[in-house]
Scaffold this active site. Structure first.
Site, PDB file in Angstrom:
ATOM      1  N   TYR A 189       0.863  -1.197   0.000  1.00  0.00           N
ATOM      2  CA  TYR A 189       0.000   0.000   0.000  1.00  0.00           C
ATOM      3  C   TYR A 189       0.894   1.240   0.000  1.00  0.00           C
ATOM      4  O   TYR A 189       2.117   1.137  -0.057  1.00  0.00           O
ATOM      5  CB  TYR A 189      -0.953  -0.051   1.200  1.00  0.00           C
ATOM      6  N   CYS A 361      -8.817 -20.293   4.875  1.00  0.00           N
ATOM      7  CA  CYS A 361      -9.365 -20.582   3.538  1.00  0.00           C
ATOM      8  C   CYS A 361      -9.498 -19.328   2.695  1.00  0.00           C
ATOM      9  O   CYS A 361      -9.536 -19.400   1.467  1.00  0.00           O
ATOM     10  CB  CYS A 361     -10.710 -21.299   3.641  1.00  0.00           C
TER      11      CYS A 361
END
Ligand SMILES: Cc1cc2nc3c(=O)[nH]c(=O)nc-3n(C[C@H](O)[C@H](O)[C@H](O)COP(=O)(O)O)c2cc1C
Length: 706
Positions: A189, A361
């Site tokens: 960023y 996940c």
């Protein structure tokens, strides 16, 4: 609570001018749940209050923008760029303080990685980056070129304007009662764009050598110190290593740490990675616990201010160990707090078995939420972003509920329904609960999936849910139940081609079968072995079963071909997992991962299908241009699935009030199944019925009630 097995985890620590009650830190997680103007709302407060209530000592609220007009990390991130936002921020700080936590908030300008705006992005450079795993990618257009994405290097004036905005944002936090502010200088960023030699190609005072690249964070720090005075502690989050050629390595990270300490920072939060190589940044399932601890450890040797480490920290025993060994001062948990905000108090109370460990996940929190401009969800914690699951009470009428199928969706339905007072029986056709998880958790790098199956199995036992194993009930046997929830999953497709019944053909389930011995959930001893296959195997399909079978077989040293009807294999896959998987297919590994790689690269055969499987192992393929080809393999693994509705239809036709959960409704993923299960568990009540979509509803009369 006086006694704990984790004395280091639950000892206080001083950060700047405040004391944190324990070493558990919520590292910043943007939940993208604020209002469109960036103001804090009840969803944001609820999320962070839960974490505080759960015993976390130091909460760093996820990324907030210092300037909505030029960059929001996610479309509904918190903003700190206007004074009218202060009251909402104050309510947020109060909600965390109420439970004894100390709090900080991360200010982040996303630069080139903004989810909004979508055009004219500002950055350290004008280099357009294609970052498919980031929230700054486009869901509307296929490629960076098509969307005309433009990125431009900031002028010196714009940089100073932004520095001022960071200082103003920090001052607003101070007014709102936050204990400190954190600067986001990680993950590629804006501040990271200036700090990284890989991105920053400027030839003015903000680019070039190390000190010039450090000028942006240092100027921001000084501006905040001027604006907020010496008593408002500032921390910084940056990546210990970037894992791209030319990017930051640990040596420079240590140098930066010393510099930050000299310039008065109160703490260092050592993260990992840059979106060009997303694996280390968002560490998917493949990454082992604590793989990033080494970076904080090295930094800690060189500074006196507190250091936080993060990335795949899940187990309180491990966290206690690295604290006891002096490798870090605080342990940083992000997704773990999403999956279970009560992690700290469960650990402190000696109930670690009850912790719902995050399985990494990235589907609920990233792929199906922030990445596509939605607010955050979690695959295994339905209460994230959905407060119905925090405040539900007992059902008005206690029902007798049958759940047919003991996979994750079925178990979640049983759990919620039981918590609401219903009497639930699970009918499971095999001898073990866990469903599809029991296949994928046998794949190297995916064993974390088992954590969730085990947690569910423990809950089912703890709540006293009755389980009938080796049982597929007939409609007659279910007549006494008020509701039947069918969670029987998907069936493997067996295409009608010549040779489909050959001895060389098996299914992905045969290959992935769990054979764990002495499992506490399988007290009967050894299990059946997975199917034995030869050295060369063709996997036919393009979903989880296919990807998992390929990975398992390739890991075992087989030569694997995978045949997909699509132009690209696994386009549905969460992109960070896919990035690592593709690197493993090519014989390599995800960045920062070590360990066994595939002996043979995996060959993907796109846009193709099978026509015939011959007895001698020759397989005839056909592609999208009707071209035929042949391949000699030892075995063919069928790995495509289809919703298996037969049993559900049978129950519905027999007049039972039946509804579907998970893949039997539509083939999706773990999150789809668990969400279905949770939702059904929640609506079961008096006047239960089916609507026209075969979904259970409550409190509405319908005609098809038995
Ligand atoms: C949904 C999501 C949002 C995140 N938001 C932020 C953020 O706002 N700021 C930040 O520094 N890191 C953010 N991260 C990175 C996490 O803080 C953390 O470094 C990473 O998830 C690995 O740690 P974990 O295994 O504890 O989740 C985010 C990660 C995820 C998955």
């Amino acid at each position: 609570m006086s006694q704990t097995s984790y004395p280091h985890l639950f000892s206080p620590i001083r950060i700047g001018n405040f004391e944190v009650p324990n070493r558990v830190c919520h590292v910043p997680t943007d939940i993208s749940s604020a209002n469109p103007d960036g103001s804090v709302n009840q969803r944001v407060i609820t999320y962070y209050e839960q974490v505080a209530k759960g015993g976390c000592g130091f909460i760093i609220v996820g990324a907030s923008t210092p300037d909505k007009a030029t960059g929001r990390p996610t479309v509904t991130c918190v903003a700190v760029d206007e004074d009218p936002l202060i009251p909402g921020l104050a309510s947020l700080a109060e909600a965390m303080h109420r439970h004894g936590a100390k709090c900080s908030l991360e200010i982040q300008h996303p630069g080139r990685q903004a989810a909004w705006p979508r055009h004219d992005l500002i950055s350290a450079t004008d280099q357009v980056a294609n970052l498919p795993a980031s929230a700054g990618h486009e869901v509307v257009y296929a490629s960076a070129e098509a969307k005309g994405k433009s990125i431009r290097a900031m002028s010196i004036e714009e940089i100073y304007d932004l520095i001022d905005k960071f200082a103003e944002g920090a001052w607003r936090l101070q007014q709102a009662g936050f204990d400190s502010v954190e600067l986001h200088a990680a993950h590629g960023y804006m501040i990271a764009q200036f700090m990284s030699a890989y991105v920053n190609k400027r030839n003015d005072r903000f680019g070039g050598n190390f000190l010039s690249r450090m000028r942006l964070p240092l100027e921001i720090i000084h501006a905040i110190q001027r604006k907020c005075g010496p008593d408002f502690p500032i921390g910084i989050r940056y990546s210990g290593e970037e894992y791209v050629e030319g990017g930051r390595v640990l040596e420079e990270t240590v140098r930066a740490a010393r510099l930050f300490e000299e310039h008065g920072l109160a703490f260092l939060d050592i993260s990992a990675g840059i979106f060009e190589a997303p694996g280390p940044l968002m560490d998917p399932m493949y990454y082992p616990q604590g793989w990033n601890t080494y970076t904080a450890e090295e930094v800690k040797k060189n500074v006196k201010i507190p250091v936080i480490t993060s990335h795949t920290l899940r187990d309180p025993d491990y966290c206690e160990k690295i604290l006891a060994e002096g490798r870090t001062d605080l342990v940083g948990l992000a997704r773990q707090m999403v999956a279970d905000p009560y992690w700290a108090n469960k650990a402190r109370a000696g109930r670690k078995e009850e912790i719902r460990k995050c399985i990494s996940c990235l589907v609920g929190c990233w792929q199906e939420s922030l990445m596509i401009k939605r607010d955050m969800r979690c695959s295994i914690n339905p209460a994230v972003g959905d407060e119905r699951f925090l405040h539900f009470g007992p059902a008005a009428e206690k029902l007798k509920v049958a759940v047919v199928g003991g996979g994750p969706g079925g178990m979640e339905a049983a759990r919620i329904a039981t918590l609401r007072g219903h009497k639930v029986t699970i009918f499971e056709k095999s001898e073990e609960l866990g469903g599809a998880i029991l296949y994928c958790c046998t794949v190297h790098g995916k064993s974390k999936m088992r954590w969730y199956a085990d947690w569910q199995r423990r809950q089912v036992a703890r709540l006293g849910v009755e389980v009938e194993y080796k049982s597929v009930p007939t409609p007659e046997e279910l007549k006494g139940f008020d509701a039947v929830l069918v969670a029987t999953g998907a069936a493997v497709k067996r295409p009608d081609i010549r040779g489909i019944d050959s001895r060389r053909v098996c299914t992905f389930q045969d290959v992935l079968r769990c054979k764990m011995k002495n499992c506490e959930y399988w007290p009967k001893g050894g299990k059946a072995e997975p199917a034995a296959v030869g050295d060369t195997v063709l996997v036919w399909g393009d979903y989880f079963g296919a990807a998992d079978a390929v990975e398992k077989l390739a890991y075992e040293g087989k030569k694997v071909y995978v045949v997909t009807p699509h132009r690209e294999f696994a386009s549905w896959m969460e992109p960070v997992h896919k990035d690592v998987m593709v690197k493993r297919f090519a014989g390599g590994n995800g960045e920062a991962l070590s360990g066994k790689t595939f002996a043979h690269p995996v060959t993907v055969i796109p846009d193709s299908s099978l026509l015939e499987i011959k007895e001698d192992g020759e397989v005839i393929l056909i592609d999208g241009s009707f071209q035929r080809s042949a391949l000699k393999v030892d075995n063919v693994v069928l790995a495509d699935v289809v919703a298996d509705e037969a049993l559900f239809r049978k129950y519905a036709e027999a007049g039972l009030t039946a509804a579907r959960i998970g893949d039997v409704k539509q083939v999706r993923n773990l999150r789809g199944a668990v969400t279905d299960g949770a939702n059904l568990g929640l609506v079961l009540d008096r006047d239960l019925g089916l609507n026209a979509n075969q979904a259970l509803i409550a409190d509405l009369p319908t005609e098809n009630r038995p």
